[in-house]
Design a protein around this motif. Structure first.
Motif, PDB file in Angstrom:
ATOM      1  N   THR A 285      67.975  41.005  -6.305  1.00  0.00           N
ATOM      2  CA  THR A 285      69.264  40.349  -6.115  1.00  0.00           C
ATOM      3  C   THR A 285      69.085  38.841  -6.089  1.00  0.00           C
ATOM      4  O   THR A 285      68.032  38.316  -5.733  1.00  0.00           O
ATOM      5  CB  THR A 285      69.905  40.796  -4.786  1.00  0.00           C
ATOM      6  N   ALA A 286      70.151  38.134  -6.456  1.00  0.00           N
ATOM      7  CA  ALA A 286      70.186  36.680  -6.377  1.00  0.00           C
ATOM      8  C   ALA A 286      71.644  36.247  -6.366  1.00  0.00           C
ATOM      9  O   ALA A 286      72.510  36.918  -6.949  1.00  0.00           O
ATOM     10  CB  ALA A 286      69.447  36.033  -7.551  1.00  0.00           C
ATOM     11  N   GLY A 287      71.909  35.122  -5.695  1.00  0.00           N
ATOM     12  CA  GLY A 287      73.292  34.661  -5.647  1.00  0.00           C
ATOM     13  C   GLY A 287      73.401  33.242  -5.155  1.00  0.00           C
ATOM     14  O   GLY A 287      72.467  32.680  -4.561  1.00  0.00           O
ATOM     15  N   ILE A 288      74.555  32.624  -5.429  1.00  0.00           N
ATOM     16  CA  ILE A 288      74.846  31.274  -4.970  1.00  0.00           C
ATOM     17  C   ILE A 288      76.319  31.200  -4.605  1.00  0.00           C
ATOM     18  O   ILE A 288      77.176  31.812  -5.263  1.00  0.00           O
ATOM     19  CB  ILE A 288      74.481  30.218  -6.040  1.00  0.00           C
ATOM     20  N   ASP A 289      76.608  30.476  -3.518  1.00  0.00           N
ATOM     21  CA  ASP A 289      77.977  30.328  -3.034  1.00  0.00           C
ATOM     22  C   ASP A 289      78.224  28.850  -2.745  1.00  0.00           C
ATOM     23  O   ASP A 289      77.369  28.168  -2.155  1.00  0.00           O
ATOM     24  CB  ASP A 289      78.176  31.159  -1.762  1.00  0.00           C
ATOM     25  N   ASN A 303      81.450  31.801  -6.072  1.00  0.00           N
ATOM     26  CA  ASN A 303      80.141  32.404  -5.876  1.00  0.00           C
ATOM     27  C   ASN A 303      79.772  33.243  -7.085  1.00  0.00           C
ATOM     28  O   ASN A 303      80.648  33.736  -7.820  1.00  0.00           O
ATOM     29  CB  ASN A 303      80.088  33.228  -4.585  1.00  0.00           C
ATOM     30  N   TYR A 304      78.504  33.353  -7.284  1.00  0.00           N
ATOM     31  CA  TYR A 304      77.958  34.187  -8.359  1.00  0.00           C
ATOM     32  C   TYR A 304      76.883  35.070  -7.748  1.00  0.00           C
ATOM     33  O   TYR A 304      76.062  34.617  -6.936  1.00  0.00           O
ATOM     34  CB  TYR A 304      77.356  33.332  -9.472  1.00  0.00           C
ATOM     35  N   TYR A 305      76.886  36.341  -8.143  1.00  0.00           N
ATOM     36  CA  TYR A 305      75.948  37.296  -7.567  1.00  0.00           C
ATOM     37  C   TYR A 305      75.388  38.178  -8.680  1.00  0.00           C
ATOM     38  O   TYR A 305      76.136  38.716  -9.506  1.00  0.00           O
ATOM     39  CB  TYR A 305      76.673  38.169  -6.536  1.00  0.00           C
ATOM     40  N   PHE A 306      74.073  38.288  -8.693  1.00  0.00           N
ATOM     41  CA  PHE A 306      73.376  39.140  -9.663  1.00  0.00           C
ATOM     42  C   PHE A 306      72.584  40.193  -8.900  1.00  0.00           C
ATOM     43  O   PHE A 306      71.950  39.894  -7.884  1.00  0.00           O
ATOM     44  CB  PHE A 306      72.418  38.307 -10.516  1.00  0.00           C
TER      45      PHE A 306
END
Length: 887
Positions: A285-289, A303-306
């Motif tokens: 998992t990886a993400g940025i907000d 936000n983006y979430y992988f």
């Protein structure tokens, strides 16, 4: 110490905050809240002889006086003076009450509640009166669930409260406000929120609202188990950026893990015990907000979430199928591997043209790709255990899914009395493409023995276009009395293309199978006009909305002739009455109706024999399901020094008309054919009551929670095309205790049992009656210094497991950690399932079957991990000492 708080005329002041502080260092000794008669009681232990007494109440001057500490003392009547608004010289005094009760807000001063020096938000919540955090991290305050956590009024990485509670350090928190959960639109218009769910707003200290904090963990263990995760947060005034990433193969998300037990957590272990395990997953998992606002006019967040998951599952199932006049048996073994890759993004833009006008735009998308390989071996036998059929299936499936949604919202307020106009538009597009290479070989042994083979390529595409528009106008009829006019229109167009190609002699899939293929289009139109009245004044909150739900369904067979148009009208009612008997005691009741249209798969009359032993076909004559729900609750909480007690109870009753039920018939080969029909008679009822009590003296804390829940469900369905009903009863009492001495240990024992009884109108000899038991014990020690030792033990006994299956197990997770480098680093050894006893054996009792299942589960492993924390607030790195923080 006791007394009575009144205004200058002697009228009692309810919910005044009363507290004692040491004179030498202003640390909190104890506190209390005045009751409806203005009476307060302060209890506690202290060595000081004199202390400062503070009393605060909105609209009155705060009172401060020195008092002598005796074993018992009565301060008599204390009259507060009305706050003088005339300003001459302004003196700011840095003093805040530990608990403040306002009309719709409960506020806690974080510094008044001592925790361990390196505590996070979750540990702080456990110290607040009326707050409870269970072993899964779910939060309730005064019996109501916390569904959202905001930081300075902004969401903290989406809508998962656990990411905030597990990662926000307590040392940067100034206060916590608990309010009814509201949408962004409700916050702007000033409408009442959802009183059944609560939101916590965390206010960061001004001198700490600039800096960063981060945490990273890496670990490796036996059986090739591993974990890696990191989360970092950078913030400056209104700007905040959060980044996270992780990978593990221990069935964990990785970002809401427990500081003591790590990623193995507690909820995952309990899910295995409860039969909710889904194999073994390797997750990445990886993400940025990001969020920011400028000049109080523009606000943006996104936000983006992988995530990528690789899941292996295996299961063995033995099932007894109960027909009205006979019984047959089926068994199956299933295995699968699925790799899913997903991308999600959400953005929100908001503009306030002035204090009365706001426009917001929220686009979002979600895309995923799944590759799965599944194998299944199944067989069916008659009541004498003679083999009737067998089947083997293999399918390789690839699914691509794309979702896009845009929401536009405009609000114009008129004055300050509550009138407003709201316009909204929503558009949604979903596209799913499914390619499946499917092979099955089935043998039938009754009558004329034969073998049936399906070797097919299934090309299925589904698309849905949906949009909706709405307009709401609120008028002020009188003070605190409003009328709402609302109209919503929604339209959707769904297409389902299912093209099936059989293999030719050369193994190529070129032979089109028109008998199993389909191409349907369904259009749905919903008109919902409503009119509502609202009254919100002091203790009363009353609202009633009445409207019409007009639903039009149009189903067209694009492969040939046929189709239908249906129109349905249902009455929409939403009513709620809430009365606040006292500031912390409320009772409410509501009644809601709702209609749900059948799905496209339930409607389309096309044969689906992907499972050769269960052929499914839809019913285009289905009507929408209509639900009636009545709910009532009573909540009361009494704040006391260092704790408090509360009782929370609720009752619900539900009735369903036109429930969509499966109609299954069984032929001589024990092959099922399933379709759908509407039935009436489904109903349900449930009741629950919880009582909590907590006391805290100096560093000692004791709390207990008693619970009693009960439910009744009547289900109506078909058994081999014969209408039946079943009645299920459940009663579950439970108790949970907490005893803790700060900086030394915390103990949490618990026990519950569940009595189950099910009666069937068909085959009453198959009625079920059994009891399940669950016991748990959590023990955490913080001594000697910098050493944390945790043990989480749970015992489960299932009273309805058949012979040959294990019906009980003990799950023991343990962890030993050592903190060093000024408590920034932690070295930890943890063991999942220390006794190697956990099993995934469960029995499911349905309306016409009894089923036992064994599944692939995560088994015992040990892991060594290293965690490092960094933080810098207000320009200074945080080196924590052993002692607690002071006000």
């Amino acid at each position: 110490m006791k007394g009575t708080v009144t205004d200058p005329d002697g009228v009692a002041l309810e919910s005044a905050t009363v507290y004692l502080e040491r004179i030498a260092d202003s640390t909190l000794v104890t506190y209390g809240i005045s009751d409806q008669n203005g009476i307060f009681k302060l209890e506690g232990n202290t060595e000081v002889k004199t202390a400062n007494l503070f009393i605060s109440y909105a609209g009155f001057k705060p009172l401060k006086q020195q008092v002598e500490i005796k074993e018992e003392s009565d301060l008599g009547q204390i009259k507060l003076k009305v706050q003088d608004n005339q300003l001459d010289e302004v003196v700011v005094v840095a003093n805040r009450a530990p608990v403040v009760l306002k009309k719709d807000t409960l506020e806690f001063n974080a510094a008044s509640f001592e925790t361990r020096p390196d505590a996070n938000l979750e540990e702080l919540l456990k110290k607040l009166p009326g707050a409870e955090v269970d072993s899964d991290g779910a939060i309730t305050i005064n019996g109501k669930p916390i569904t959202r956590i905001l930081v300075n009024g902004k969401e903290f990485f989406g809508n998962d409260p656990k990411i905030a509670t597990k990662n926000l350090p307590k040392e940067i928190i100034e206060k916590l406000q608990v309010v009814d959960t509201k949408s962004r639109a409700q916050e702007f218009t000033g409408e009442a929120g959802d009183s059944e769910n609560k939101t916590i707003n965390i206010t960061i200290k001004k001198d700490k609202n600039k800096g960063y904090f981060a945490r990273a963990t890496i670990g490796g263990g036996t059986n090739e188990r591993y974990e890696m995760s990191g989360i970092g947060n950078v913030f400056k005034d209104n700007m905040r950026t959060t980044v996270l990433a992780g990978s593990n193969n221990i069935n964990s998300s990785g970002f809401d893990f427990d500081d003591i037990y790590g990623m193995m957590g507690r909820s995952g272990a309990r899910a295995v015990q409860g039969g909710n395990n889904n194999g073994i997953t390797k997750a990445e998992t990886a993400g940025i907000d990001y969020s920011n606002d400028w000049n109080d006019t523009y606000e943006a967040s996104g936000n983006y979430y992988f995530d990528r998951s690789n899941t292996d599952t295996r299961s063995r199932t033995e099932r007894e199928n109960i027909l009205p006049d006979t019984t047959y048996f089926s068994s199956s073994e299933n295995s699968s591997n699925a790799v899913n890759t997903r991308h999600r993004a959400n953005v929100r833009f908001e503009v306030e043209f002035d204090t009365l006008t706001r426009l917001s735009f929220s686009p979002r998308f979600n895309t995923s790709k799944t590759r799965a390989v599944r194998n299944r071996e199944a067989s069916s036998s008659d009541g004498d255990r003679d083999l009737v059929n067998t089947t083997e299936t293999v399918d390789q499936e690839e699914i691509y899914n794309f979702e896009l949604q845009n929401d536009l919202d405009f609000i114009k307020r008129f004055g300050s009395r509550g009138a407003f106009l709201r316009l909204n538009f929503s558009q949604q597009y979903n596209n799913q493409e499914n390619d499946n290479f499917y092979f099955s070989e089935s043998e039938f042994f009754v009558g004329d023995p034969r073998t049936e083979i399906q070797d097919q390529f299934i090309d299925e595409d589904q698309q849905e276009y949906r949009y909706s528009i709405g307009a709401e106008q609120r008028f002020v009829l009188a003070t605190d009395f409003f009328m709402d006019l609302n109209y919503d229109f929604s339209s959707s167009k769904s297409t389902n293309k299912r093209f099936i190609y059989d293999a030719d002699g050369s193994g190529n899939y070129t032979v089109f199978n028109d008998s199993l293929s389909s191409n349907f289009e369904v259009r749905t139109f919903v008109n919902r006009p409503t009119v509502g009245l609202r009254y919100d004044h002091e203790a009363w909150r009353i609202n009633a909305d009445v409207g019409l739900i007009n639903t039009v369904l149009k189903n067209e067979n694009l492969f040939g002739t046929g189709g239908f148009d249906n129109s349905f009208n249902n009455l929409s009612i939403r009513t709620r009455v809430q009365y606040e008997l006292q500031r912390s005691k409320t009772v409410s009741i509501n009644y809601i109706t709702n209609a749900n249209a059948p799905s496209i798969n339930q409607l389309q009359p096309v044969i689906d024999q992907t499972n050769p032993l269960n052929v499914v076909v839809g019913n285009p004559a289905l009507r929408p399901t209509f639900n009636h729900n009545i709910n009532a609750d009573f909540r009361s909480f009494n704040f006391a020094a260092g704790g408090g007690s509360g009782i929370f109870s609720s009752f619900s009753l539900g009735f369903t008309e036109n429930q969509v039920a499966q109609v299954t018939t069984i032929d001589d080969d024990l092959r099922q054919t399933t379709t759908y029909a509407n039935v009436d008679g489904k109903r349900s009822a449930s009741a629950r009551v919880f009582y909590t009590n907590s006391t805290r003296k100096e560093e000692k804390e004791f709390r207990y929670r008693l619970s009693l829940t009960g439910s009744y469900d009547r289900n109506v369905g078909f058994n081999n095309a014969v209408l039946f009903n079943s009645d299920q009863f459940r009663v579950s009492p439970g108790v949970r205790l907490t005893f803790a001495i700060q900086d030394f240990f915390e103990l949490n024992p618990g026990y519950s049992l569940t009595y189950n009884k099910t009666d069937f109108s068909l085959n009453p000899g198959r009625n079920q009656e059994f009891i399940n038991h669950t016991a748990s014990f959590e023990a955490t020690t913080f001594w000697p210094k910098n050493v944390v030792f945790g043990n989480d033990i749970s015992y489960n006994y299932n009273g309805n497991v058949s012979p040959g299956f294990q019906n009980s197990s003990i799950l023991w997770n343990t962890s030993l950690g050592y903190q060093f480098l000024e408590e920034k680093a932690t070295l930890k050894i943890k063991v999942y399932d220390l006794l190697d006893q956990v099993v995934d054996t469960r029995r499911i009792t349905g309306d016409n079957f009894v089923q036992d299942t064994n599944s692939l589960i995560l088994t015992q492993y040990a892991m060594l991990s290293f965690t490092y924390k960094l933080s810098n607030f207000g320009g200074a790195s945080q080196n924590r000492g052993r002692g607690g923080y002071r006000r």
